[in-house]
Design a protein around this motif. Structure first.
Motif, PDB file in Angstrom:
ATOM      1  N   ALA A  10      41.776  47.151  49.965  1.00 26.91           N
ATOM      2  CA  ALA A  10      41.494  46.447  49.027  1.00 26.91           C
ATOM      3  C   ALA A  10      40.057  46.397  48.527  1.00 26.91           C
ATOM      4  O   ALA A  10      39.596  46.091  47.628  1.00 26.91           O
ATOM      5  CB  ALA A  10      42.173  45.116  48.997  1.00 26.91           C
ATOM      6  N   VAL A  11      39.242  46.337  49.767  1.00 31.60           N
ATOM      7  CA  VAL A  11      37.975  46.271  49.468  1.00 31.60           C
ATOM      8  C   VAL A  11      37.203  47.696  49.245  1.00 31.60           C
ATOM      9  O   VAL A  11      36.337  47.907  48.537  1.00 31.60           O
ATOM     10  CB  VAL A  11      37.237  45.804  50.943  1.00 31.60           C
ATOM     11  N   ILE A  12      37.808  48.613  49.745  1.00 32.39           N
ATOM     12  CA  ILE A  12      37.008  50.218  49.695  1.00 32.39           C
ATOM     13  C   ILE A  12      37.557  50.553  48.412  1.00 32.39           C
ATOM     14  O   ILE A  12      36.792  51.491  47.772  1.00 32.39           O
ATOM     15  CB  ILE A  12      37.636  51.035  50.948  1.00 32.39           C
ATOM     16  N   PHE A  13      38.765  50.413  47.809  1.00 37.09           N
ATOM     17  CA  PHE A  13      39.359  50.859  46.630  1.00 37.09           C
ATOM     18  C   PHE A  13      38.444  50.876  45.459  1.00 37.09           C
ATOM     19  O   PHE A  13      38.048  51.834  44.683  1.00 37.09           O
ATOM     20  CB  PHE A  13      40.675  50.534  46.178  1.00 37.09           C
ATOM     21  N   PRO A  14      37.930  49.661  45.159  1.00 40.80           N
ATOM     22  CA  PRO A  14      37.195  49.502  43.928  1.00 40.80           C
ATOM     23  C   PRO A  14      35.735  49.790  44.106  1.00 40.80           C
ATOM     24  O   PRO A  14      35.058  50.394  43.208  1.00 40.80           O
ATOM     25  CB  PRO A  14      36.899  47.926  43.793  1.00 40.80           C
ATOM     26  N   SER A  15      35.453  50.011  45.229  1.00 38.75           N
ATOM     27  CA  SER A  15      33.824  50.639  45.653  1.00 38.75           C
ATOM     28  C   SER A  15      33.954  51.927  45.657  1.00 38.75           C
ATOM     29  O   SER A  15      32.973  52.667  45.845  1.00 38.75           O
ATOM     30  CB  SER A  15      33.274  49.831  46.723  1.00 38.75           C
ATOM     31  N   ASP A  17      34.087  54.104  43.319  1.00 39.69           N
ATOM     32  CA  ASP A  17      33.396  54.449  42.326  1.00 39.69           C
ATOM     33  C   ASP A  17      32.592  53.351  41.532  1.00 39.69           C
ATOM     34  O   ASP A  17      33.202  52.680  40.429  1.00 39.69           O
ATOM     35  CB  ASP A  17      34.132  55.280  40.970  1.00 39.69           C
ATOM     36  N   LEU A  18      31.696  52.941  41.851  1.00 36.53           N
ATOM     37  CA  LEU A  18      30.630  51.804  41.372  1.00 36.53           C
ATOM     38  C   LEU A  18      30.263  51.911  39.927  1.00 36.53           C
ATOM     39  O   LEU A  18      30.122  50.745  39.565  1.00 36.53           O
ATOM     40  CB  LEU A  18      29.425  51.245  42.353  1.00 36.53           C
ATOM     41  N   THR A  19      30.073  53.069  39.514  1.00 34.69           N
ATOM     42  CA  THR A  19      29.855  53.082  38.082  1.00 34.69           C
ATOM     43  C   THR A  19      30.841  52.645  37.381  1.00 34.69           C
ATOM     44  O   THR A  19      30.541  52.123  36.177  1.00 34.69           O
ATOM     45  CB  THR A  19      29.153  54.595  37.564  1.00 34.69           C
ATOM     46  N   LYS A  20      32.130  52.944  37.440  1.00 36.14           N
ATOM     47  CA  LYS A  20      33.128  52.425  36.638  1.00 36.14           C
ATOM     48  C   LYS A  20      33.308  50.950  37.031  1.00 36.14           C
ATOM     49  O   LYS A  20      33.506  50.386  35.854  1.00 36.14           O
ATOM     50  CB  LYS A  20      34.463  53.336  37.194  1.00 36.14           C
ATOM     51  N   SER A  84      47.578  57.693  43.170  1.00 35.36           N
ATOM     52  CA  SER A  84      46.138  57.886  43.178  1.00 35.36           C
ATOM     53  C   SER A  84      45.394  57.203  44.000  1.00 35.36           C
ATOM     54  O   SER A  84      45.559  55.743  44.052  1.00 35.36           O
ATOM     55  CB  SER A  84      45.839  58.036  41.769  1.00 35.36           C
ATOM     56  N   ASN A  85      44.366  57.629  44.570  1.00 36.60           N
ATOM     57  CA  ASN A  85      43.412  56.807  45.433  1.00 36.60           C
ATOM     58  C   ASN A  85      42.242  56.685  44.852  1.00 36.60           C
ATOM     59  O   ASN A  85      41.215  56.108  45.498  1.00 36.60           O
ATOM     60  CB  ASN A  85      43.204  57.516  46.762  1.00 36.60           C
ATOM     61  N   GLU A  86      42.116  56.977  43.331  1.00 36.49           N
ATOM     62  CA  GLU A  86      40.852  56.954  42.764  1.00 36.49           C
ATOM     63  C   GLU A  86      41.000  56.185  41.533  1.00 36.49           C
ATOM     64  O   GLU A  86      42.041  56.016  41.186  1.00 36.49           O
ATOM     65  CB  GLU A  86      40.326  58.182  42.286  1.00 36.49           C
TER      66      GLU A  86
END
Length: 92
Positions: A10-15, A17-20, A84-86
């Motif tokens: 849950a912490v890694i998934f949003p980070s 792609d930080l630009t998005k 998807s993991n992205e």
């Protein structure tokens, strides 16, 4: 999958792609700032009508921003369910 792995994902998934994440975060932040500015202008007018009009305009701007963010959250859920993991693209 244990609790630690779920929290880590849950912490890694949003980070991933930080630009998005930053791009998506700009819209509600800008809407909130514009709404506060409009409310300040309405209050400084000293009339209840001025406050009401600026609150309605700010509310509409906030609604548009949060619908955009909510739609992206829905697409993120869809892509995650699909495996998807992205984070999904912002193009659509």
């Amino acid at each position: 999958m244990d609790l630690f792995e779920m929290i880590q994902d849950a912490v890694i998934f949003p980070s991933s792609d930080l630009t998005k994440v930053i791009t998506i975060g700009i819209f509600p932040a800008a809407a909130a700032l514009i709404t506060l500015l409009l409310l300040y202008i309405g209050i400084s007018m000293g009339s209840l009508a001025g406050i009401g009009v600026t609150a309605i305009i700010g509310g509409i701007l906030s609604l548009i921003a949060f619908l955009f963010v909510g739609g992206y959250a829905f697409r993120t859920i869809q892509s995650t369910i699909a495996g998807s993991n992205e984070l999904p693209d912002l193009e659509d």
